[in-house]
Design a protein around this motif. Structure first.
Motif: not given
Length: 407
Positions: A1-7, A90-92, A94-97, A154-162
């Motif tokens: 399970m990815s980090v972002a999906s843990r709740t 982390g996600t936000t 990364a999205l903000a740069g 953060y790294r997961q989102q950055l990877t997705a953006q790349i």
């Protein structure tokens, strides 16, 4: 399970020391105010947060309150503490740069501020020293957990953006290769997105794939970038194709550098188109690069640069028709022993390259001029063409180019 999906949070044991739990509850009540003060500090000290253009002060405060609440929850002995606020941060970011080092610096500054406030509160509440040390260990563990969840997201989102950007660049390359972008404005925009200059010289590189889905030129964009050569690439079903920009002031040297880099990186055959000036010409250049990579190899080198002479272009333009011309002209030579046939063709090539001089041809292939004349006479006899008639010479030269270039 990815980090972002843990709740469901990170499991924590109940604090054994009642003083630590008391401290946690005390600080938990102060968490909103403490988070706001931490946000003010970070907005003063972190460039990315200072003017609110990249990340607003409200977003910083939200993250700070979530951070201190997470830590004080762990001190208070709460069984379940949720890392999703850290993942959201982390996600936000990364999205903000915001660069990850800047985010980590903010965490370091914020943690120090938070712990100084916690120590001051512990002393004011007369918490025993041993309990403060125990709380310190728990705080460090909680902060590490929170920080790891943030950085992983953060790294997961950055990877997705790349990946998304590379897919967009790859699609643009394909659009240029297939001539779907033609107007000047779109071409300029494409060059900008591909990080290529808006005018040439460019070349198209086509590399065979050693296996399905396997790159013929692994990590080639970074290897060329290290030599100050910009490029953009696309993986096709049968080829890895790139648009490469050459230096205007030293096109020949830049092409030589490109050939050198490709030669060291190539796992299969590679073809390079002639230089061209406008991105609108990319699809035509791809055709030349394909011809260079699929034609008959010239020597042992894996990298071939398409020769843009009229004969070379004619020889490969219509492979089926050209093969018939070669057969009609050189067909009688096919009946000869292989060694004799090679000797006659090599002599004819030397004669053409020497401008029709038997003496210079003889010097090239290390034989007597009369031997050259005798071999050329054999070519005339076998092909029914005369080297004294311009039309016959043209047919022989075209057939020879087809012989050299087509498989």
């Amino acid at each position: 399970m990815s980090v972002a999906s843990r709740t469901d949070g990170v499991r924590r044991g109940v604090a054994a020391d009642p003083h630590v739990a008391e401290l946690g509850k005390l600080m938990l009540a102060r968490a909103p105010k403490l988070g706001e003060a931490m946000a003010d500090l970070l907005c003063r000290q972190i460039d990315a947060y200072r003017d609110g253009a990249v990340v607003t002060r409200e977003q910083v405060a939200e993250s700070c309150v979530a951070n201190v609440t997470f830590i004080f929850d762990s001190l208070a002995g709460n069984a379940d503490v949720d890392v999703s606020p850290a993942e959201h941060t982390g996600t936000t970011r990364a999205l903000a740069g915001v660069p990850l080092p800047a985010v980590m610096t903010a965490y370091r500054i914020g943690f120090r501020f938070m712990w100084e406030q916690t120590i001051a509160a512990a002393r004011a509440a007369a918490i025993p020293t041993d309990s403060i040390l125990d709380a310190t260990a728990q705080v460090f563990l909680a902060q590490e957990t929170f920080t790891q969840a943030m950085s992983a997201a953060y790294r997961q989102q950055l990877t997705a953006q790349i990946v998304e950007r590379e897919e967009e660049r790859s699609a643009l390359v394909e659009a240029l290769l297939s001539h779907r972008i033609t107007d000047s404005q779109s071409l300029w925009e494409a060059a900008d997105l591909l990080r290529l200059p808006t005018s040439g010289p460019y070349v198209v590189v086509a590399a065979e794939l050693p296996a399905i889905g396997k790159l013929g030129l692994p990590t080639i964009e970074s290897k060329l970038s290290a030599r100050d050569i910009r490029s953009a690439w696309r993986l096709l079903p049968d080829l890895q194709v790139g648009i490469v920009h050459l230096k205007v002031s030293a096109t020949h040297d830049s092409l030589g550098t490109l050939v050198d880099v490709l030669g060291h990186a190539a796992a299969a055959r590679v073809g390079i188109s002639p230089p061209f000036q406008e991105l609108a010409e990319t699809s035509d250049a791809l055709r030349c690069a394909r011809l260079a990579v699929t034609g008959k190899p010239l020597g042992d080198a894996l990298v071939a640069v398409f020769d843009e002479t009229p004969l070379a272009v004619a020889a490969v333009s219509a492979p089926e028709a050209m093969a018939k011309i070669r057969s009609s002209v050189f067909g009688p030579l096919d009946t000869l022993p292989a060694e004799e046939r090679i000797v006659l063709l090599d002599t004819f090539r030397a004669w053409v390259e020497a401008g029709g001089s038997a003496n210079e041809s003889a010097a090239k292939i290390f034989c007597h001029p009369n031997t050259v004349r005798h071999r050329l006479h054999r070519v005339e006899e076998l092909t029914g063409r005369s080297l004294s008639r311009p039309q016959d010479i043209a047919e022989l030269c075209l057939a020879f180019e087809v012989e050299r270039r087509l498989p």
